[in-house]
Motif scaffolding. Structure first.
Motif, PDB file in Angstrom:
ATOM      1  N   ALA A 239      36.294  30.747  13.092  1.00 41.78           N
ATOM      2  CA  ALA A 239      37.278  30.442  12.037  1.00 41.78           C
ATOM      3  C   ALA A 239      36.604  29.792  10.851  1.00 41.78           C
ATOM      4  O   ALA A 239      35.677  28.983  11.008  1.00 41.78           O
ATOM      5  N   ILE A 240      37.079  30.136   9.671  1.00 39.02           N
ATOM      6  CA  ILE A 240      36.710  29.447   8.436  1.00 39.02           C
ATOM      7  C   ILE A 240      37.931  28.693   7.948  1.00 39.02           C
ATOM      8  O   ILE A 240      39.037  29.242   7.880  1.00 39.02           O
TER       9      ILE A 240
ATOM     10  N   ILE B  26      44.566  17.487   5.691  1.00 38.67           N
ATOM     11  CA  ILE B  26      45.082  18.623   6.455  1.00 38.67           C
ATOM     12  C   ILE B  26      43.946  19.490   6.967  1.00 38.67           C
ATOM     13  O   ILE B  26      43.931  19.900   8.132  1.00 38.67           O
ATOM     14  N   GLY B  27      42.968  19.772   6.122  1.00 35.81           N
ATOM     15  CA  GLY B  27      41.857  20.622   6.526  1.00 35.81           C
ATOM     16  C   GLY B  27      41.080  20.046   7.694  1.00 35.81           C
ATOM     17  O   GLY B  27      40.706  20.771   8.627  1.00 35.81           O
TER      18      GLY B  27
ATOM     19  N   VAL C 152      41.531  30.284   7.155  1.00 34.03           N
ATOM     20  CA  VAL C 152      42.606  29.402   6.698  1.00 34.03           C
ATOM     21  C   VAL C 152      42.296  28.984   5.265  1.00 34.03           C
ATOM     22  O   VAL C 152      41.372  28.199   5.017  1.00 34.03           O
ATOM     23  N   ASN C 153      43.057  29.521   4.325  1.00 37.77           N
ATOM     24  CA  ASN C 153      42.882  29.186   2.908  1.00 37.77           C
ATOM     25  C   ASN C 153      43.684  27.924   2.600  1.00 37.77           C
ATOM     26  O   ASN C 153      44.841  27.982   2.182  1.00 37.77           O
TER      27      ASN C 153
ATOM     28  N   SER D 217      43.413  37.029  11.800  1.00 37.44           N
ATOM     29  CA  SER D 217      44.533  36.382  11.112  1.00 37.44           C
ATOM     30  C   SER D 217      44.037  35.620   9.890  1.00 37.44           C
ATOM     31  O   SER D 217      42.988  34.968   9.940  1.00 37.44           O
ATOM     32  N   ILE D 218      44.792  35.721   8.813  1.00 42.07           N
ATOM     33  CA  ILE D 218      44.570  34.908   7.611  1.00 42.07           C
ATOM     34  C   ILE D 218      45.808  34.044   7.417  1.00 42.07           C
ATOM     35  O   ILE D 218      46.936  34.547   7.475  1.00 42.07           O
TER      36      ILE D 218
END
Length: 225
Positions: free
Chosen positions: A4-5, A13-14, A69-70, A117-118
């Motif tokens: 995951a990125i 949150i990140g 995860v943007n 998934s994005i």
């Protein structure tokens, strides 16, 4: 091992998302200008800059990816009346949220494995506002539209969803009335968003959707006393 990125992995949150994924056995890379939490590989990157994103992926060197995860984006920097909002500040906010999500997705899409998934980080500010938040609200509204567009373009191989958090805080000095505004009885925490990320990463029949995560706050009618 799933990979995951998470962009903006050094923020409240990140960092919570990075820790939750690492705990679940994911290999995690945090794309941020600052170093993220322990357990996540730090890739120094300004997600709103095309060259920086390309360099970040080159440094990472992964050949496969399961989750993007943007989450990155600055907040509060352009909170001023629209008549005083400079074009530079407007662009800086939109670049950090919306352009960053585009650039990261464009770079990540060729690496995404089947069933990947994005997850884009929107906000309840995409649907409601306080005064003087035009740049932030516009960026988050753009994230909502980008999400459903990408879901159609990248499906069925990759699912794309968004989370719209409400009030998320790591502070200990909140007032009782801050918590009481929420039907669930409290302000949100980073781990609430992380839980939603884990859910969406495995929700194989969900795509193009926005998951509102606000403790019910946007469903509560509030009248002046």
């Amino acid at each position: 091992m799933k990979r995951a990125i998470v962009t903006g992995g050094a923020g409240l949150i990140g960092a919570g998302i990075c820790r939750a994924l690492a705990t679940e056995g994911w290999e995690v890379a945090s794309f941020d200008l600052r170093e993220g939490p322990e357990g996540a590989r730090h890739i120094r990157c300004d997600v709103g800059d095309e060259a920086s994103v390309a360099a970040g992926f080159g440094t990472l060197g992964w050949e496969g990816l399961d989750l993007l995860v943007n989450n990155a984006g600055i907040a509060g920097a352009a909170a001023r009346p629209v008549t005083e909002l400079s074009l530079a500040d407007w662009r800086r906010v939109l670049d950090s949220h919306l352009t960053g999500a585009f650039l990261m997705t464009r770079a990540a899409a060729p690496l995404m494995r089947e069933g990947g998934s994005i997850i884009n980080m929107a906000s309840t500010r995409a649907f409601m506002s306080e005064p003087d938040t035009e740049a932030y609200s516009a960026a988050k509204g753009g994230i909502v539209a980008l999400t459903h567009a990408l879901a159609i373009s990248l499906g069925p191989r990759v699912r794309v969803n968004a989370i719209a958090p409400g009030w998320i805080s790591g502070a200990d000095d909140l007032r009782p009335e801050d918590h009481e505004q929420h039907p669930v009885g409290r302000v949100g925490r980073a781990e609430d968003v992380a839980g939603a990320v884990l859910y969406l990463a495995g929700a194989g029949f969900m795509t193009g959707q926005v998951l509102v995560l606000d403790g019910g706050m946007t469903r509560k009618m509030i009248y002046a006393e």
